[in-house]
Design a protein around this motif. Sequence first.
Motif, PDB file in Angstrom:
ATOM      1  N   LEU A 198     -56.911  37.794  -5.705  1.00  0.00           N
ATOM      2  CA  LEU A 198     -56.647  37.090  -4.443  1.00  0.00           C
ATOM      3  C   LEU A 198     -57.977  36.706  -3.792  1.00  0.00           C
ATOM      4  N   PRO A 199     -58.236  35.420  -3.628  1.00  0.00           N
ATOM      5  CA  PRO A 199     -59.562  35.012  -3.110  1.00  0.00           C
ATOM      6  C   PRO A 199     -59.699  35.281  -1.618  1.00  0.00           C
ATOM      7  N   SER A 200     -60.948  35.456  -1.226  1.00  0.00           N
ATOM      8  CA  SER A 200     -61.258  35.611   0.197  1.00  0.00           C
ATOM      9  C   SER A 200     -61.613  34.231   0.738  1.00  0.00           C
ATOM     10  N   VAL A 201     -60.641  33.563   1.337  1.00  0.00           N
ATOM     11  CA  VAL A 201     -60.846  32.188   1.829  1.00  0.00           C
ATOM     12  C   VAL A 201     -61.886  32.149   2.942  1.00  0.00           C
ATOM     13  N   ASP A 231     -64.561  33.974   3.374  1.00  0.00           N
ATOM     14  CA  ASP A 231     -65.926  34.004   2.819  1.00  0.00           C
ATOM     15  C   ASP A 231     -66.289  32.672   2.183  1.00  0.00           C
ATOM     16  N   TRP A 232     -65.312  32.064   1.550  1.00  0.00           N
ATOM     17  CA  TRP A 232     -65.568  30.760   0.922  1.00  0.00           C
ATOM     18  C   TRP A 232     -65.924  29.709   1.986  1.00  0.00           C
ATOM     19  N   ILE A 233     -65.163  29.660   3.079  1.00  0.00           N
ATOM     20  CA  ILE A 233     -65.433  28.682   4.145  1.00  0.00           C
ATOM     21  C   ILE A 233     -66.805  28.933   4.775  1.00  0.00           C
ATOM     22  N   THR A 234     -67.182  30.183   4.938  1.00  0.00           N
ATOM     23  CA  THR A 234     -68.499  30.496   5.495  1.00  0.00           C
ATOM     24  C   THR A 234     -69.605  29.983   4.581  1.00  0.00           C
ATOM     25  N   ALA A 235     -69.424  30.106   3.281  1.00  0.00           N
ATOM     26  CA  ALA A 235     -70.420  29.619   2.329  1.00  0.00           C
ATOM     27  C   ALA A 235     -70.489  28.098   2.317  1.00  0.00           C
ATOM     28  N   LEU A 236     -69.375  27.416   2.622  1.00  0.00           N
ATOM     29  CA  LEU A 236     -69.366  25.945   2.631  1.00  0.00           C
ATOM     30  C   LEU A 236     -70.175  25.356   3.790  1.00  0.00           C
ATOM     31  N   GLU A 237     -70.525  26.119   4.787  1.00  0.00           N
ATOM     32  CA  GLU A 237     -71.284  25.605   5.934  1.00  0.00           C
ATOM     33  C   GLU A 237     -72.681  25.125   5.541  1.00  0.00           C
ATOM     34  N   GLN A 238     -73.151  25.479   4.363  1.00  0.00           N
ATOM     35  CA  GLN A 238     -74.475  25.053   3.906  1.00  0.00           C
ATOM     36  C   GLN A 238     -74.463  23.631   3.353  1.00  0.00           C
ATOM     37  N   ILE A 239     -73.292  23.050   3.167  1.00  0.00           N
ATOM     38  CA  ILE A 239     -73.202  21.692   2.623  1.00  0.00           C
ATOM     39  C   ILE A 239     -73.586  20.691   3.718  1.00  0.00           C
ATOM     40  N   PRO A 240     -74.423  19.664   3.419  1.00  0.00           N
ATOM     41  CA  PRO A 240     -74.790  18.653   4.423  1.00  0.00           C
ATOM     42  C   PRO A 240     -73.567  17.922   4.959  1.00  0.00           C
ATOM     43  N   PHE A 275     -71.148  19.205   6.788  1.00  0.00           N
ATOM     44  CA  PHE A 275     -69.926  20.023   6.880  1.00  0.00           C
ATOM     45  C   PHE A 275     -69.450  20.106   8.328  1.00  0.00           C
ATOM     46  N   VAL A 276     -68.126  19.860   8.513  1.00  0.00           N
ATOM     47  CA  VAL A 276     -67.524  19.960   9.836  1.00  0.00           C
ATOM     48  C   VAL A 276     -66.638  21.201   9.916  1.00  0.00           C
ATOM     49  N   ASP A 277     -65.647  21.243   9.068  1.00  0.00           N
ATOM     50  CA  ASP A 277     -64.761  22.406   9.001  1.00  0.00           C
ATOM     51  C   ASP A 277     -63.999  22.351   7.674  1.00  0.00           C
ATOM     52  N   ALA A 278     -63.219  23.385   7.421  1.00  0.00           N
ATOM     53  CA  ALA A 278     -62.406  23.450   6.195  1.00  0.00           C
ATOM     54  C   ALA A 278     -61.092  24.157   6.516  1.00  0.00           C
ATOM     55  N   ASN A 279     -60.059  23.694   5.849  1.00  0.00           N
ATOM     56  CA  ASN A 279     -58.725  24.279   6.052  1.00  0.00           C
ATOM     57  C   ASN A 279     -58.157  24.731   4.701  1.00  0.00           C
ATOM     58  N   ALA A 280     -57.641  25.959   4.667  1.00  0.00           N
ATOM     59  CA  ALA A 280     -56.957  26.448   3.460  1.00  0.00           C
ATOM     60  C   ALA A 280     -55.521  25.953   3.492  1.00  0.00           C
ATOM     61  N   ASN A 281     -55.193  25.046   2.602  1.00  0.00           N
ATOM     62  CA  ASN A 281     -53.848  24.479   2.588  1.00  0.00           C
ATOM     63  C   ASN A 281     -52.821  25.472   2.016  1.00  0.00           C
ATOM     64  N   SER A 282     -53.194  26.134   0.906  1.00  0.00           N
ATOM     65  CA  SER A 282     -52.252  27.086   0.290  1.00  0.00           C
ATOM     66  C   SER A 282     -52.987  27.984  -0.687  1.00  0.00           C
ATOM     67  N   VAL A 283     -52.424  29.160  -0.912  1.00  0.00           N
ATOM     68  CA  VAL A 283     -52.865  30.103  -1.947  1.00  0.00           C
ATOM     69  C   VAL A 283     -51.590  30.593  -2.637  1.00  0.00           C
ATOM     70  N   ASN A 290     -55.838  25.991  -2.633  1.00  0.00           N
ATOM     71  CA  ASN A 290     -56.063  24.575  -2.297  1.00  0.00           C
ATOM     72  C   ASN A 290     -56.761  24.513  -0.936  1.00  0.00           C
ATOM     73  N   LEU A 291     -57.940  23.840  -0.916  1.00  0.00           N
ATOM     74  CA  LEU A 291     -58.786  23.840   0.289  1.00  0.00           C
ATOM     75  C   LEU A 291     -59.217  22.406   0.603  1.00  0.00           C
ATOM     76  N   THR A 292     -59.165  22.010   1.881  1.00  0.00           N
ATOM     77  CA  THR A 292     -59.626  20.684   2.333  1.00  0.00           C
ATOM     78  C   THR A 292     -60.882  20.844   3.177  1.00  0.00           C
ATOM     79  N   ILE A 293     -61.912  20.118   2.775  1.00  0.00           N
ATOM     80  CA  ILE A 293     -63.215  20.188   3.465  1.00  0.00           C
ATOM     81  C   ILE A 293     -63.450  18.857   4.190  1.00  0.00           C
ATOM     82  N   HIS A 294     -63.853  18.907   5.455  1.00  0.00           N
ATOM     83  CA  HIS A 294     -64.135  17.705   6.255  1.00  0.00           C
ATOM     84  C   HIS A 294     -65.658  17.538   6.415  1.00  0.00           C
TER      85      HIS A 294
END
Length: 261
Positions: A204-207, A209-218, A220-228, A241-245
């Motif tokens: 089971l992934p830790s969503v 932690d994943w979103i926190t790591a995505l903040e390093q992408i140029p 990056f606004v936010d991210a939403n976990a659509n489903s697991v 399934n994750l959507t990144i803005h």
Amino acid sequence: MTSAGVNAQPAGSRRTLFRRAPAVPSQGQPAPRTRSGGPDRRGGRVAVTVGYEPRVHLLPVEVLIERRQRAGIRRAWLVVALVAAVALLGTGAAYATAANAESDLTIAQEHTVSLLKQEQGFAEVKTVQSQSALITSAQQVGGSTEIDWGTTLEGIQASLPSGVAITGVQVDSATPLQAFSQSTAPLQGPRVATVTVTATTAVLPSVSDWITALEQIPGFVDANANSVTLGTDDTGGYTANLTIHLDTGAFDGKYAAEKGE
């Protein structure tokens, strides 16, 4: 003309005649006086003032008036001559200035014609420069919304937790002719692109932690976990399934105009 006991004087001046002084009067008698009213003794002689010599103008008054008028006319003509001389000098100076200006204008016109002839020789160069400037402007407009997806996806791949693998990616971004649609949900920032990522993992992934790591992408606004979801096959595992803005910080700016252009 000189006579005995008389000195000649210039015409028009007073004449002083001298005569032998009379004997000294006896006591009680007044001293002799001259015609001017006072006694005067010079070496035994008495001074007698005679007066001016009479003079008469025999010319008519009309002659004198005519002479004065002629003198006034001569002075008036002299003034006219001076005014005419000044006018002639001013006219000459104006004519010289106009001639110099006309000469300068002719030289400038000849120089302009020469430059135009030289410019015609570079007509093709100017056409190429115009086309090049048009192409550059088109690149700046067309590439204004370009995102370096290779670098962005590499950043997303590097942000994955251990044991998570990407199985699908879907991107959507703005174009130079059409703005990106914005979310109507509250607390969501403006975006110019979205990246939808599908990943699988055995645990089971830790969503979060994943979103926190995505903040390093140029950008990056936010991210939403659509489903697991849990897999239904024999292998098991989970699918997330994750959507990144992303905002304008994700644009690479490769064709942006340089500062100072």
